[in-house]
Write a protein that holds these residues in place. Structure first.
Motif, mmCIF file in Angstrom:
data_model
loop_
_atom_site.group_PDB
_atom_site.id
_atom_site.type_symbol
_atom_site.label_atom_id
_atom_site.label_comp_id
_atom_site.label_asym_id
_atom_site.label_seq_id
_atom_site.Cartn_x
_atom_site.Cartn_y
_atom_site.Cartn_z
ATOM 1 N N LYS A 777 3.357 16.618 -11.010
ATOM 2 C CA LYS A 777 4.515 17.409 -10.606
ATOM 3 C C LYS A 777 4.030 18.776 -10.139
ATOM 4 O O LYS A 777 3.120 19.364 -10.734
ATOM 5 N N ILE A 778 4.657 19.280 -9.066
ATOM 6 C CA ILE A 778 4.393 20.636 -8.599
ATOM 7 C C ILE A 778 5.686 21.416 -8.711
ATOM 8 O O ILE A 778 6.703 21.046 -8.109
ATOM 9 N N ASN A 779 5.649 22.460 -9.520
ATOM 10 C CA ASN A 779 6.856 23.246 -9.817
ATOM 11 C C ASN A 779 8.009 22.335 -10.249
ATOM 12 O O ASN A 779 9.139 22.452 -9.782
ATOM 13 N N GLU A 784 5.041 12.348 -4.817
ATOM 14 C CA GLU A 784 5.198 10.903 -4.638
ATOM 15 C C GLU A 784 3.879 10.214 -4.315
ATOM 16 O O GLU A 784 3.601 9.106 -4.778
ATOM 17 N N ASP A 785 3.056 10.868 -3.515
ATOM 18 C CA ASP A 785 1.864 10.188 -2.999
ATOM 19 C C ASP A 785 0.618 10.624 -3.774
ATOM 20 O O ASP A 785 -0.203 11.391 -3.287
ATOM 21 N N VAL A 786 0.476 10.125 -5.027
ATOM 22 C CA VAL A 786 -0.763 10.311 -5.785
ATOM 23 C C VAL A 786 -1.578 9.031 -5.599
ATOM 24 O O VAL A 786 -1.168 7.959 -6.039
ATOM 25 N N ARG A 787 -2.698 9.131 -4.950
ATOM 26 C CA ARG A 787 -3.429 7.944 -4.549
ATOM 27 C C ARG A 787 -4.161 7.301 -5.721
ATOM 28 O O ARG A 787 -4.383 7.930 -6.758
ATOM 29 N N ALA A 788 -4.537 6.078 -5.516
ATOM 30 C CA ALA A 788 -5.194 5.324 -6.587
ATOM 31 C C ALA A 788 -6.511 5.956 -7.003
ATOM 32 O O ALA A 788 -6.950 5.807 -8.145
ATOM 33 N N ASN A 789 -7.156 6.663 -6.076
ATOM 34 C CA ASN A 789 -8.435 7.313 -6.419
ATOM 35 C C ASN A 789 -8.257 8.678 -7.060
ATOM 36 O O ASN A 789 -9.226 9.376 -7.333
ATOM 37 N N GLY A 790 -6.998 9.088 -7.307
ATOM 38 C CA GLY A 790 -6.731 10.345 -7.999
ATOM 39 C C GLY A 790 -6.456 11.517 -7.094
ATOM 40 O O GLY A 790 -6.159 12.614 -7.581
#
Length: 828
Positions: A777-779, A784-790
Motif C-alpha cells: 500500500k502507498i499512503n 495493484e501491480d505487485v509482480r511475482a518477482n517482488g
C-alpha cells in the motif's frame, strides 16, 4: 546525570531502644500523631527506600510475606528476596537495615546476593538461580541469649553496590551462608509489619545519604562536544550515557565531572558491558577511559569566522588525552572523560549495560552507560584511504629509544597499531631510510634491511601502504624565468633497490611514490618527465601527490579541499578516467570550510569524511600527525607554530608511544560514518544482484546519497547541528538492519528525498522491491501491480503537497507488516 537530593517517604530510620520496640504501642495518641507526621521527612540528609514487595520462597514455592512469620531464612532452603527501585542520586552512604525480633539457638551467617529484577518469580529458586547472583555482603545473626528483648537491627553497607546500579530495580536475596544446627533460623520484619505492626519503624529498607549536589556532578555529553572548563550540565541532561555502534567499530562517548571545591585526583572506572537479554559481554578490557586535558590559547586561528569557533581566545580548548588514570580537577571547572568501546566482531546485537564510576571525591559517583550494538559489521578491510604524515618516532619519543634497537621496533609496532585503530591506512616513508654508501668512481652499495623491517612491521600491524618521499627538487636555472624539477640521483638509485625488494616480497602495490609535495602549475612539464623516469625504474608503483592542478602524470590526485571544490569538473573527469581522487587539508582551507583546527568544533573534523562519500573521493591526507615545535608539545606553540591552531599535530607523545586526542578520535568517527554509508551501499548492491532484472532501476548509491545529503550538501555547505549528524547516522544503521528483516521492502522515489521539488505539477515515481507474495500500500491505497518477482512501481500525481510531503509505503506478508517513509523537499 545530575546529582540531586530525593526524599523517599516512609519513615525515620532508627534502631529501637531498650523498651523492646514498644515505643509506638505504648504511646499516647498525641505522641503517635507526632511520630507519624515525622515519618515522611528525611533526617540529616538521609532518605529511606522501602522495598517494592517481599516474598519468601519455601521449598521452591513462592508465598507472599503476609503471615506472622515475617521474612524467614531457614535451614531447609526457605529464603527471602526483596525488590527495591533504587534512586538516581549517588550516595555517600547506603545500607540495608533489617530488624530481627525472635531468639535463635545458634548464630546464623546470612549471605546477601544482588541482581537486577528480571527473573521469572514462578520458576525462581534460590539454589538453582539465586546462588549465581553476585554476593553483595554477609552478616551474622546472633540472638543466642534467652533474655528479652530480642529486637535487634542489622545493617549491611551497600554503598558501592547502590552507586553501581542507580535507577534500576534490584533484588536482594537473603540465604543461609553455611549449614547451621538450628531448625528455625532468624525471622526478619516484613514490610507489612506483621511482627510489630509498625512497618514504618521496623520494616526492611535501604537507608541512603545522598552525595551533596553542590560537591560533585557527573553527566553525559556528546562525542561531538568540546567541553569548556566553564560548562555545566544544564537543565535537560539525560540520566544515562547512551552510545551506539556496529561490530568492529570503536564507539566514542563522553562524560563530564565537576567538583566543588575541586579535587586533588579523580579516577574513573568502568565494568564490563553486559547484554540486557543474552549471556554476552563486552569485557572491560575493550573499554578505554581517557581523561581530556586542555591547551591554553592566546589567539584564534586566522581566517575562521567567529561563529565557527568553539570559543574565542584567550581561553583553553580540550584536545589531548591525559596519560595517567588519575587527574586533578580544579574547583568549579568541568573535566571531560572520553570513553571508547572497541566492539568485538561476532557478538550479539542489542542493548548492553554497565556503569561508569568516578571516585576521589567525598563519595564515588556513578553514571549508567548503555551501548546499542547494531546488527551488522563494519568492513575489516578499510574502504577509505587515510594518512596523516608522521615524523617517526618524532621529537620527544626519539629520546626514549635508541634508533633501530629492539625498543625502537616495538615502538614502531605499537605506533602502527595506534594508527590502524584510528582507521589510518597509509604511513609516511623516506627514501633516505635506504642506506647508501660509495661514490661514482667506486660504485654505490645499498642496505635496505632496516627499511625492509620497517615495512614488514607496519604491514603486520595492519598498515596498507607506505608513501615514499621524495624523488625531485625544484631548481631555477640562471637566465631562466621559471623553475623546473630535477631528479634526486641518489633517491632514484634507492628507488631501484626498493623496486627489487618490493618485487621479491610481493609488495609492489604497497608503496606509493611522491615526486615532490604540492607541485605548482609551472612544474607540469618537468614533473611529468620525472614521473616517466620513476615508472621506468619501478613499474607497478603508483604515484601520489598533494597537488593544486590536474595536468600531471600521476595515479592518485590529492587536491586541497578548496582546490577540488573550485576545479571539481576537471578532477572528477580524472576520476572517471580511472585515477584515484583524494583530498587534503592543512593550514588551508579556512573560512567556513571544514578542517581540524583546535578551535573548530568536532563536527568540522568529522564531516570531512561525509564529503568523501558525497563525491566518491577515495581518500584523505593531512601533513601533520606529530610535527611538533619547541620544547613542549602540550602548548599552543608546540602544535601550531606558524600555522593555525593544532595544524601540526593530532597525536601527542606519551611515555610508551603516541597518545590520542579528541580531534583524532572524531577523525576516526567520521571515517566510521563513511563506512556506515559504504555498508548500506554494499547491502543494496547485494540486493540488486539478488533480485536481478526486477532491480534494473536500483542504483546502490542513491539511497545512501539521500541520507548523506541530510548532513552535507557540498564541499562547503553542511549542517552545524551535531544532533542532525548523530540522528542521520542512526537512520543509516536502522536501514542497514532493515534490509535483512522480513517482510522485506526497499523503496526509492524519483525525484529523491534530498532534491528540492518546486511547485507543480509534481509527478513522483515510487519504485520498490518486496518479498515475493507480499501486498503493498502507498499512503494506505493498495498497489495493484505487485509482480511475482517482488517489483512494484507506482506514479503519484497531485497528492504530494506542502502539507502532505510524506510518502508511506507498507508491505504485508503472512500477517506481518513493515512501513517505510520518504519525505520530499518541496518549495514554492
Amino acid at each position: 546525570m545530575i546529582l540531586d537530593k530525593r526524599a523517599y517517604l516512609g519513615g525515620i530510620p532508627q534502631t529501637p531502644n531498650s523498651s523492646g520496640g514498644h515505643i509506638v504501642a505504648n504511646c499516647t495518641h498525641g505522641f503517635c500523631a507526632l511520630i507519624i507526621a515525622l515519618l515522611g521527612l528525611p533526617i540529616f540528609g538521609q532518605v529511606r527506600i522501602d522495598p517494592n514487595g517481599d516474598c519468601t520462597l519455601r521449598e521452591e514455592i513462592n508465598y507472599n510475606a503476609d503471615g506472622e512469620f515475617g521474612l524467614a531464612v531457614k535451614h531447609h532452603g526457605t529464603v527471602v528476596y526483596m525488590e527495591f527501585t533504587l534512586g538516581t542520586a549517588p550516595a555517600s552512604q547506603a545500607k540495608l537495615v533489617l530488624h530481627q525480633r525472635d531468639r535463635i539457638n545458634k548464630p546464623w551467617p546470612i549471605m546477601v546476593r544482588g541482581q537486577e529484577f528480571r527473573f521469572d518469580e514462578t520458576k525462581f529458586t534460590a539454589w538453582e538461580t539465586g546462588l549465581n547472583w553476585p554476593v553483595v555482603g554477609t552478616f551474622v545473626v546472633d540472638r543466642t541469649q534467652h533474655t528479652p528483648p530480642w529486637q535487634v537491627a542489622y545493617e549491611l553497607d551497600l554503598t558501592d553496590w547502590y552507586n553501581a546500579n542507580l535507577g534500576k530495580t534490584m533484588t536482594l536475596l537473603l540465604v543461609r551462608a553455611q549449614e547451621v544446627e538450628d531448625i528455625w533460623g532468624p525471622h526478619f520484619e516484613d514490610r507489612e509489619g506483621t511482627k510489630t505492626g509498625n512497618a514504618a519503624m521496623y520494616g526492611p529498607r535501604i537507608e541512603v545519604v545522598p552525595v551533596d549536589a553542590d560537591a560533585v556532578q557527573l553527566w553525559p555529553s556528546s562525542p561531538l562536544a568540546k567541553v569548556l572548563r566553564s560548562d555545566t550540565p544544564g537543565e535537560s541532561v539525560p540520566p544515562t550515557l547512551a552510545m551506539e555502534g556496529a561490530r568492529g567499530e570503536v564507539v566514542s562517548g563522553q562524560a563530564v565531572a565537576r567538583y566543588e571545591p575541586g579535587l586533588a585526583g579523580a579516577t574513573a572506572q568502568i565494568t564490563e558491558l553486559k547484554h540486557r537479554n543474552q549471556d554476552a559481554i563486552i569485557p572491560a578490557e575493550s573499554i578505554r577511559l581517557q581523561w581530556v586535558r586542555y591547551i591554553d590559547i592566546t589567539n584564534n586561528s586566522h581566517g575562521i569566522p567567529r561563529d565557527e569557533l568553539v570559543a574565542e581566545a584567550p581561553t583553553a580548548i580540550p584536545d589531548p588525552y591525559w596519560e595517567e588514570r588519575t587527574i586533578p580537577v580544579p574547583a568549579g571547572q568541568a573535566q571531560p572523560l572520553w570513553i571508547e568501546v572497541h566492539v568485538p566482531y561476532g557478538i550479539p546485537a542489542g542493548e548492553y549495560e554497565t556503569s561508569l564510576t568516578v571516585s576521589g571525591g567525598p563519595a564515588p559517583v556513578t553514571l549508567p552507560v548503555t551501548l546499542h550494538v547494531w546488527d551488522f559489521d563494519l568492513p575489516r578491510d578499510r574502504p577509505l584511504s587515510v594518512t596523516n604524515w608522521w615524523n617517526f618516532p618524532g621529537r620527544f619519543l626519539r629520546d626514549q629509544v635508541q634508533e633501530f634497537s629492539d625498543e625502537y621496533w616495538a615502538l614502531l609496532a605499537r605506533s602502527c597499531r595506534f594508527l590502524v585503530e584510528h582507521r589510518q591506512t597509509d604511513i609516511f616513508g623516506w627514501m633516505g631510510m635506504i642506506e647508501e654508501s660509495g661514490d661514482e668512481e667506486t660504485g654505490y652499495t645499498h642496505d635496505i634491511s632496516k627499511f625492509e623491517r620497517y615495512a614488514e612491521i607496519a604491514f603486520e600491524a595492519g598498515i596498507k601502504r607506505i608513501q615514499m618521499h621524495s624523488l625531485a627538487a625544484s631548481e631555477k636555472k640562471p637566465g631562466d624565468n621559471h623553475r623546473s624539477l630535477i631528479p634526486f640521483p641518489q633517491n632514484f638509485r634507492r628507488l631501484a633497490v626498493l623496486a627489487d625488494m618490493a618485487r621479491r616480497r610481493g609488495w609492489t602495490d604497497r608503496f606509493l611514490l611522491s615526486i615532490i609535495d604540492e607541485p605548482t602549475v609551472e612544474f607540469e612539464t618537468s614533473y611529468n618527465d620525472v614521473a616517466r623516469k620513476a615508472r621506468e625504474i619501478a613499474p607497478g608503483m603508483r604515484i601520489i601527490e598533494a597537488c593544486e592542478t590536474e595536468h600531471y602524470d600521476m595515479d592518485i590526485f590529492v587536491p586541497k579541499l578548496s582546490a577540488i571544490h573550485v576545479r571539481y569538473p576537471a578532477f572528477d573527469e580524472l576520476r572517471r578516467q580511472g585515477a584515484e581522487l583524494w583530498f587534503y587539508t592543512c593550514c588551508h582551507p579556512v573560512g567556513r570550510y571544514p578542517n581540524r583546527f583546535l578551535d573548530q568544533t568536532l563536527l568540522h573534523v568529522r564531516v570531512m569524511h561525509w564529503i568523501n562519500y558525497l563525491y566518491q573521493l577515495d581518500g584523505y591526507l593531512h601533513w601533520g600527525l606529530n610535527q611538533y615545535w619547541g620544547d613542549d608539545p602540550y602548548t599552543e606553540e608546540g602544535i601550531s607554530h606558524g600555522y593555525p591552531l593544532g595544524d601540526r599535530a593530532v597525536a601527542y607523545p606519551g611515555k610508551q608511544g603516541f597518545l590520542g586526542s579528541i580531534r583524532f578520535s572524531a577523525h576516526r568517527d567520521g571515517i566510521q560514518d563513511f563506512e556506515y554509508l559504504y555498508v548500506l551501499e554494499e547491502r543494496l548492491r547485494e540486493i540488486k544482484e539478488r533480485f536481478g532484472a526486477a532491480a534494473y532501476w536500483l542504483n546502490p548509491r542513491d539511497r545512501p546519497l539521500e541520507l548523506c545529503r541530510r548532513v552535507v550538501w557540498s564541499f562547503y555547505d553542511y549542517t552545524r547541528d551535531p544532533n542532525k549528524m548523530i540522528e542521520t547516522r542512526r537512520v543509516i544503521a536502522e536501514e542497514i538492519e532493515a534490509l535483512t528483516q522480513e517482510p522485506f521492502i526497499f523503496v526509492q522515489t524519483s525525484p529523491s528525498e534530498e532534491v528540492f521539488f518546486p511547485a507543480g505539477p509534481r509527478f513522483v515515481y515510487v519504485r520498490g522491491l518486496v518479498s515475493p507474495g507480499s501486498t503493498v500500500k502507498i499512503n494506505d491505497k493498495p498497489v495493484e501491480d505487485v509482480r511475482a518477482n517482488g517489483f512494484f512501481q507506482h506514479p503519484l500525481f497531485g497528492n504530494v503537497t506542502e502539507d502532505r510531503p510524506g510518502i508511506n509505503v507498507t508491505v504485508e506478508k503472512d500477517g506481518a507488516t513493515r512501513t517505510v517513509r520518504r519525505v520530499l523537499k518541496l518549495s514554492e
